[in-house]
Design a protein around this motif. Structure first.
Motif, short mmCIF file in Angstrom:
data_model
loop_
_atom_site.label_atom_id
_atom_site.label_comp_id
_atom_site.label_asym_id
_atom_site.label_seq_id
_atom_site.Cartn_x
_atom_site.Cartn_y
_atom_site.Cartn_z
N ALA A 169 0.85 -1.20 0.00
CA ALA A 169 0.00 0.00 0.00
C ALA A 169 0.88 1.24 0.00
N PRO A 170 1.73 1.39 -1.02
CA PRO A 170 2.67 2.52 -1.05
C PRO A 170 1.96 3.86 -1.05
N ASN A 171 2.60 4.84 -0.39
CA ASN A 171 2.13 6.23 -0.32
C ASN A 171 0.93 6.42 0.60
N LEU A 181 -7.51 4.08 -3.58
CA LEU A 181 -8.39 3.22 -4.37
C LEU A 181 -7.69 1.93 -4.77
N ALA A 182 -6.40 2.03 -5.11
CA ALA A 182 -5.65 0.83 -5.47
C ALA A 182 -5.55 -0.12 -4.28
N ALA A 183 -5.31 0.41 -3.08
CA ALA A 183 -5.22 -0.43 -1.89
C ALA A 183 -6.56 -1.07 -1.56
N LEU A 184 -7.66 -0.32 -1.73
CA LEU A 184 -8.98 -0.88 -1.47
C LEU A 184 -9.27 -2.06 -2.39
N LYS A 185 -8.84 -1.98 -3.63
CA LYS A 185 -9.02 -3.11 -4.56
C LYS A 185 -8.24 -4.33 -4.09
N ARG A 186 -7.04 -4.11 -3.58
CA ARG A 186 -6.20 -5.24 -3.16
C ARG A 186 -6.76 -5.98 -1.95
N ILE A 187 -7.51 -5.26 -1.09
CA ILE A 187 -8.03 -5.92 0.11
C ILE A 187 -9.48 -6.36 -0.05
N ALA A 188 -10.08 -6.10 -1.22
CA ALA A 188 -11.50 -6.38 -1.41
C ALA A 188 -11.82 -7.86 -1.24
N ILE A 237 2.92 -1.29 4.14
CA ILE A 237 2.31 -2.57 3.81
C ILE A 237 1.21 -2.88 4.82
N PHE A 238 0.19 -3.62 4.37
CA PHE A 238 -0.81 -4.18 5.28
C PHE A 238 -0.42 -5.63 5.55
N SER A 239 -0.89 -6.16 6.68
CA SER A 239 -0.70 -7.57 7.01
C SER A 239 -2.05 -8.15 7.40
N TYR A 240 -2.47 -9.22 6.72
CA TYR A 240 -3.76 -9.85 7.00
C TYR A 240 -3.54 -11.24 7.58
N ASP A 241 -4.10 -11.47 8.77
CA ASP A 241 -3.98 -12.76 9.44
C ASP A 241 -5.17 -13.64 9.05
#
Length: 575
Positions: free
Chosen positions: A159-161, A221-228, A168-172
């Motif tokens: 999740a740059p910028n 918006l790019a980060a939201l797509k990655r975690i959708a 970065i995000f980390s999902y468990d």
């Protein structure tokens, strides 16, 4: 289970406490509560303090997600060692390297040198410069996984910028917890671990987004797509309460706000090397000023972006801002030539040195852009030492100048769109003429104002409308102090003429003006009819202005027979 640890000694003059809470199986939150912090970098005047959240995950392997602020060194380490033998921690996941989350990494490595630092490639580079001794590391990117055992499998999401280049995000997958550090957070400090009362948090959530995330709406918006695709049960943020009760609501807020931001037809692109000198700090200070005008900002790393992408960014940008890269970096040099070749004369340009010690010469590049026909939005910013508060103000004002230049046509169209009779009617609302002066530390600013009124009698308070694109806005956050100087009917023109001048970024607005300090430290104009000392109590968003409500502390009239200068307008669309 929730536990509290005694606050720090009174010598700190701040309430600092620790809160420990079990979130899920083998998952513990360590929340550093900073109750009295009233400002956060250039962006924030804080009303409700803040928190720095850290998390411990204990599978067959143990991972710590982020640390805390340096001021919590003793309290945080006491809390952590009360939970686990620090030498037994296998991994430290660094969501990003901003000091309020990473300041204690060196302390942990001193206790447990075998800890493996997990982070983005840029984060590991930053840490090498921060820690100053070797450490074990694991570089991760989107899609990479780390199996801790007992079902705790961490999946990483780039999740740059947001709002740091190495985020970065980390999902468990075992608990459904998404660790996001700054993203989806807010500066809000209380004993509630979760978002139990979303309506109480809305204003702080939006304020935080506007200050930190809005400048990079496309990246949001790019980060939201990655975690959708993730099944998120809890968002473990780095600041404020953890989000559990209204996850879909908070995500939808980020999406709608970011879509609205990204639709703007005005975009400024920053090109720089994120891990060189003070480039990231300076870029964000300038970006804050640009975004104040409702202009979209995108931060691009010259070393990490392909030539085709660079050309595409330049083609859609109304303004270009370049942080000078090191002369020894051939990739950045090639990228800089690509930007130069794609630039065109309808764009604005701004350049700054990063203070890295071997910056590419700034003036030859400036001449090349000017020869193409680009308009220089602000003079080159030259930084040789670590940025100070004055540097931040200079950068913020430079960004404000670029934003104002790029939105001049938009502003004119808004004025022309207002019905003439309505404009004339609004113009008949007469006001006085005043000069607002503000000072915080070594920073000072001033603004000619006419939209001023007394707003309350008990307590005594006044209201001032401040345009969002005014540089002084950064010095008029909640708890900041200012002076309202009342201009005199027969003696206002020299002061009005002086303060209506366009000052260069970082310029001394009080040069040649007689002043003396108020008891709150702000300048009083010697030629003012009267002055009133105030402290900002609250701010209300009113479209293109903030209405600043200030509580009155003191005041004095120089001439009891003097009259306030009155401002009559023909039209209501402008001052």
């Amino acid at each position: 289970m929730v536990a509290l640890i005694q606050s720090a000694p009174e010598k700190f003059q701040q309430r600092l406490t620790m809160q420990i809470a079990e979130l899920a199986a083998e998952t513990t939150a360590l929340r550093s509560l900073d109750w009295d912090r009233d400002r956060f970098d250039i962006e924030f005047g804080l009303r409700n303090g803040t928190t720095y959240n850290s998390f411990l995950i204990r599978g067959e392997k143990t991972a710590l997600v982020d640390t805390s602020h340096r001021k919590f060194e003793e309290l945080y380490l006491e809390a952590l060692t009360g939970l686990i033998d620090v030498s037994a921690i296998d991994y430290l996941v660094v969501s990003h390297t901003e000091p309020d989350h990473s300041a204690l990494i060196g302390d942990l490595l001193a206790i447990a040198p075998d800890i493996v630092i997990v982070g983005a490639k840029v984060a590991i580079k930053f840490l090498e410069n921060m820690v100053h001794h070797p450490f074990k590391s694991l570089i991760v990117k989107s899609g990479d996984r780390l199996d801790l055992g007992k079902g705790h499998v961490l999946e990483f999401v780039s999740a740059p910028n947001l709002h740091w280049p190495d985020t970065i995000f980390s999902y468990d997958h075992g608990t459904g917890i998404l660790y996001t550090c700054d993203v989806f957070g807010m500066h809000y400090c209380d004993d509630h671990i979760y978002d139990k009362n979303p309506q109480l948090l809305e204003a702080d959530f939006r304020y935080y987004y506007d200050c930190l995330m809005a400048p990079n709406a496309r990246s949001v918006l790019a980060a939201l797509k990655r975690i959708a695709k993730l099944d998120i049960k809890l968002i473990a943020t780095g600041h404020g309460p953890l989000l559990e009760e209204s996850i879909s609501h908070w995500l939808e807020q980020y999406k709608s706000w970011s879509e609205a931001q990204a639709k703007t037809d005005t975009l400024v692109v920053f090109f720089y090397c994120q891990d060189y000198g003070h480039s990231d700090h300076l870029a964000r200070a300038i970006a804050h000023g640009v975004n104040r005008n409702g202009v979209q900002v995108e931060l691009i790393d010259l070393q990490q972006t392909s030539p085709q992408e660079l050309r595409e960014w330049v083609e859609i940008a109304a303004g270009l801002i370049i942080g000078m890269p090191p002369q020894s970096c051939p990739i950045a040099q090639t990228a800089l030539n690509t930007v130069l070749a794609a630039a065109h004369k309808k764009q604005a340009i701004g350049l700054f040195e990063t203070g890295g010690g071997e910056d590419e010469p700034i003036y030859p590049l400036r001449n090349k852009f000017r020869s193409i026909g680009l308009t220089e939005a602000f003079p080159p910013i030259l930084v040789k030492e670590s940025p100070q508060a004055a540097t931040d103000q200079l950068c913020d004002e430079a960004g404000t100048d670029m934003g104002q230049w790029l939105t001049r046509d938009r502003t004119q169209k808004k004025i022309q769109a207002i019905d003439l009779e309505l404009e004339q009617a609004l113009g008949r609302i007469s006001t006085g003429l005043y000069l607002i002066t503000a000072k915080k530390g070594n920073l000072s600013s001033a603004m000619l104002a006419s939209w001023v009124t007394q707003a309350s009698g008990s307590p005594l308070g006044i209201a001032i409308a401040v345009a969002k694109d005014r540089a002084i806005e950064s010095l008029m956050q909640v708890t900041d102090r200012f002076v309202l100087n009342v201009l005199e009917e027969d003696n206002y023109k020299p002061l009005m003429k002086h303060f209506l001048k366009r000052f260069p970024p970082g310029g001394d607005r009080f040069a040649g003006i007689k002043t003396y300090p108020a008891s709150n430290g702000c300048p009083i104009l010697a030629d003012a009819l009267a002055y009133i000392e105030c402290e900002v109590s609250s701010r209300m968003d009113c479209g293109d202005h903030w209405v600043i409500y200030g509580l009155v502390d003191a005041g004095r009239v120089a001439d009891v027979n003097g009259l306030t200068a009155v401002h009559h307008r023909k039209l209501g669309s402008h001052y």
